[in-house]
Structures are given as structure tokens and as C-alpha cells.
Design a protein around this motif. Structure first.
Motif, PDB file in Angstrom:
ATOM      1  N   CYS A  25      52.090  19.560  17.728  1.00 50.83           N
ATOM      2  CA  CYS A  25      51.917  20.863  17.089  1.00 50.83           C
ATOM      3  C   CYS A  25      50.684  21.566  17.641  1.00 50.83           C
ATOM      4  O   CYS A  25      49.594  20.993  17.684  1.00 50.83           O
ATOM      5  N   GLY A  26      50.871  22.796  18.080  1.00 50.07           N
ATOM      6  CA  GLY A  26      49.769  23.566  18.641  1.00 50.07           C
ATOM      7  C   GLY A  26      48.991  24.318  17.573  1.00 50.07           C
ATOM      8  O   GLY A  26      49.231  24.168  16.368  1.00 50.07           O
ATOM      9  N   LEU A  51      52.086   7.037  29.753  1.00 45.79           N
ATOM     10  CA  LEU A  51      53.534   7.008  29.967  1.00 45.79           C
ATOM     11  C   LEU A  51      53.882   7.405  31.399  1.00 45.79           C
ATOM     12  O   LEU A  51      54.761   6.800  32.027  1.00 45.79           O
ATOM     13  N   GLU A  52      53.186   8.404  31.915  1.00 46.83           N
ATOM     14  CA  GLU A  52      53.436   8.822  33.297  1.00 46.83           C
ATOM     15  C   GLU A  52      52.997   7.738  34.281  1.00 46.83           C
ATOM     16  O   GLU A  52      53.640   7.524  35.318  1.00 46.83           O
ATOM     17  N   TYR A  53      51.921   7.028  33.943  1.00 51.89           N
ATOM     18  CA  TYR A  53      51.472   5.900  34.771  1.00 51.89           C
ATOM     19  C   TYR A  53      52.550   4.814  34.826  1.00 51.89           C
ATOM     20  O   TYR A  53      52.727   4.140  35.848  1.00 51.89           O
ATOM     21  N   LEU A  54      53.287   4.683  33.718  1.00 53.63           N
ATOM     22  CA  LEU A  54      54.375   3.700  33.658  1.00 53.63           C
ATOM     23  C   LEU A  54      55.674   4.243  34.269  1.00 53.63           C
ATOM     24  O   LEU A  54      56.731   3.639  34.119  1.00 53.63           O
ATOM     25  N   ASP A  55      55.570   5.398  34.936  1.00 54.42           N
ATOM     26  CA  ASP A  55      56.689   6.024  35.660  1.00 54.42           C
ATOM     27  C   ASP A  55      57.737   6.666  34.753  1.00 54.42           C
ATOM     28  O   ASP A  55      58.889   6.843  35.157  1.00 54.42           O
ATOM     29  N   TYR A  56      57.335   7.037  33.537  1.00 53.27           N
ATOM     30  CA  TYR A  56      58.233   7.838  32.708  1.00 53.27           C
ATOM     31  C   TYR A  56      58.105   9.309  33.113  1.00 53.27           C
ATOM     32  O   TYR A  56      57.010   9.784  33.446  1.00 53.27           O
ATOM     33  N   GLU A  57      59.209  10.010  33.068  1.00 54.96           N
ATOM     34  CA  GLU A  57      59.200  11.464  33.244  1.00 54.96           C
ATOM     35  C   GLU A  57      58.985  12.076  31.861  1.00 54.96           C
ATOM     36  O   GLU A  57      59.852  11.984  30.994  1.00 54.96           O
ATOM     37  N   VAL A  58      57.825  12.680  31.651  1.00 53.13           N
ATOM     38  CA  VAL A  58      57.447  13.166  30.319  1.00 53.13           C
ATOM     39  C   VAL A  58      57.621  14.680  30.221  1.00 53.13           C
ATOM     40  O   VAL A  58      57.084  15.430  31.039  1.00 53.13           O
ATOM     41  N   THR A  59      58.375  15.107  29.223  1.00 53.87           N
ATOM     42  CA  THR A  59      58.456  16.527  28.874  1.00 53.87           C
ATOM     43  C   THR A  59      57.588  16.728  27.642  1.00 53.87           C
ATOM     44  O   THR A  59      57.904  16.232  26.561  1.00 53.87           O
ATOM     45  N   PHE A  60      56.483  17.433  27.827  1.00 57.10           N
ATOM     46  CA  PHE A  60      55.472  17.575  26.781  1.00 57.10           C
ATOM     47  C   PHE A  60      55.499  19.014  26.261  1.00 57.10           C
ATOM     48  O   PHE A  60      55.209  19.958  26.994  1.00 57.10           O
ATOM     49  N   VAL A  61      55.854  19.165  24.989  1.00 55.57           N
ATOM     50  CA  VAL A  61      55.963  20.493  24.377  1.00 55.57           C
ATOM     51  C   VAL A  61      54.848  20.676  23.354  1.00 55.57           C
ATOM     52  O   VAL A  61      54.637  19.821  22.494  1.00 55.57           O
ATOM     53  N   GLN A  62      54.128  21.782  23.481  1.00 53.12           N
ATOM     54  CA  GLN A  62      53.066  22.118  22.520  1.00 53.12           C
ATOM     55  C   GLN A  62      53.157  23.609  22.220  1.00 53.12           C
ATOM     56  O   GLN A  62      52.984  24.442  23.097  1.00 53.12           O
ATOM     57  N   ASN A  63      53.440  23.934  20.975  1.00 55.24           N
ATOM     58  CA  ASN A  63      53.697  25.330  20.621  1.00 55.24           C
ATOM     59  C   ASN A  63      52.423  26.116  20.332  1.00 55.24           C
ATOM     60  O   ASN A  63      51.336  25.550  20.190  1.00 55.24           O
TER      61      ASN A  63
END
Length: 209
Positions: A25-26, A51-63
Motif C-alpha cells: 500500500c502506497g 526474491l529476485e536474488y533467488l531468480d524469481y520474476e517479481v511484479t511489485f505494485v505500489q499505489n
């Protein structure tokens, strides 16, 4: 990771293989961010980086919450349009996050860009019996819509562990005689004279939080 719903430490498993969606939440952009906000965004940025270090593709949403009672009050005090006020604080927030070296979110939507979708969701909640329309608040030109907490008692407190009967009326949600239960919260607020407003099936108004 600690699962708030189960109250246990569990192995993290993504719903979709090698992909993770995060929503944080922004700000309600009527003022500058403070240290409490900074702590939140740094903490979730660390999780994202891991998570990105663990090679996950992260979609990060902040309103950005860019319409709210506090925004309307502040814009009136400064005698500027609410859009000007929120634009200024959105830009200042982004500058602060850059100084803190917090990675830029994948998506940063503004609440006012999704009014139509909110109206659709609220209409659906009313149809399902999870929300109800009240009479207009004092000075308002149209009714409000509230979420009916009793309609979702089986899910209430799943994440927080709170019970409805243990909550103190007025501590987080304003007491209002038009509500079925003190904990019911507003989904749509009928506009008052001079306030920003959008069309809805219940009259002109804006989202509530």
C-alpha cells in the motif's frame, strides 16, 4: 516465511512457478513521507531484492492514494486543485524513495485512474449482499456505500487474528448511526458541494477507504 493466516513458519511457494506478485500500500499523497513510511518501503524492498536474488520474476505494485478526505482538506487549505497537490507529493515521494535507494515499483497506479473498476467491484459487492447503500451523510449530495462486515464473518480477522466482538467502536473506523455495525467501513462516499466527484449508480461521489 511466517504465514500470518496460519500463524506458522512455512516454506515459501509461489502460485506461479518462478513468478511472484507483491502489493504494498502506497501513500495517501497529501504530505511528505515520514520515517514510518520509509521503514515499510525499505523492508519490502529487501524482500523483493531477496526474491529476485533467488531468480524469481517479481511484479511489485505500489499505489498512490490520490483522493481522500485529507487530500481534499489540504488542497482547500492551500487553495489548489487536488490534482496539483497530489502531483507534487507523488513526485516528492518518488524522490525520497530514490534517495533511500529503494527500487522503483513495477507499477505505481493512482487510485483515480481506476474509479470505473472500483464502481464495478462495489456494485458486485452490493449484488452479493456484502455491501449496502445508506442515506447521504450530513451535507452530502448523494448516498454512501458501506461494506457489511457481518456478511464476511467467516473470513474476518484471517490475517490479523482479531475478532469482531473484540474491536473497539471508533478506534479505526468512525462511528455512524447509518451503519449496520460500527466496524462497517465506507466503500463509496457521496460528494459534498465543491468536492471532487465521479459518476456512480448511487450518485456522484468518490471511493472511500
Amino acid at each position: 516465511v511466517y504465514n500470518t493466516a496460519s500463524r506458522k513458519i512455512e516454506e515459501f511457494k509461489s502460485i506461479e512457478e518462478n513468478k511472484v506478485g507483491m502489493y504494498v500500500c502506497g501513500l495517501t499523497v497529501y504530505n511528505d513521507m515520514h520515517l514510518g513510511h520509509a521503514r515499510t518501503y525499505i523492508a519490502f524492498d529487501v524482500i523483493r531484492r531477496w526474491l529476485e536474488y533467488l531468480d524469481y520474476e517479481v511484479t511489485f505494485v505500489q499505489n498512490h492514494t490520490d483522493i481522500d478526505d485529507k487530500i481534499i482538506k489540504r488542497s482547500n487549505q492551500e487553495n489548489v486543485k487536488f490534482e496539483e497537490l497530489t502531483k507534487k507529493y507523488i513526485e516528492r515521494t518518488q524522490e525520497d524513495l530514490e534517495r533511500l535507494q529503494v527500487n522503483t515499483p513495477t507499477i505505481m497506479p493512482k487510485a483515480t485512474d481506476y474509479i470505473e473498476e472500483m464502481v464495478t467491484i462495489i456494485s458486485d459487492l452490493i449484488e452479493k449482499g456484502n455491501a449496502y447503500v445508506t442515506s447521504p451523510a450530513e451535507g452530502a449530495l448523494a448516498p454512501d456505500v458501506y461494506f457489511d462486515v457481518h456478511s464476511a464473518l467467516d473470513k474476518f480477522g484471517t490475517l490479523t487474528g482479531q475478532k469482531l466482538e473484540d474491536m473497539r467502536a471508533g478506534s479505526r473506523v468512525a462511528v455512524d448511526e447509518r451503519k449496520k455495525h460500527p466496524a462497517d467501513f465506507v466503500l463509496w462516499k457521496g460528494a459534498k458541494e465543491g468536492e471532487p466527484r465521479w459518476d456512480s449508480p448511487w450518485g456522484k461521489g468518490r471511493p472511500g477507504w
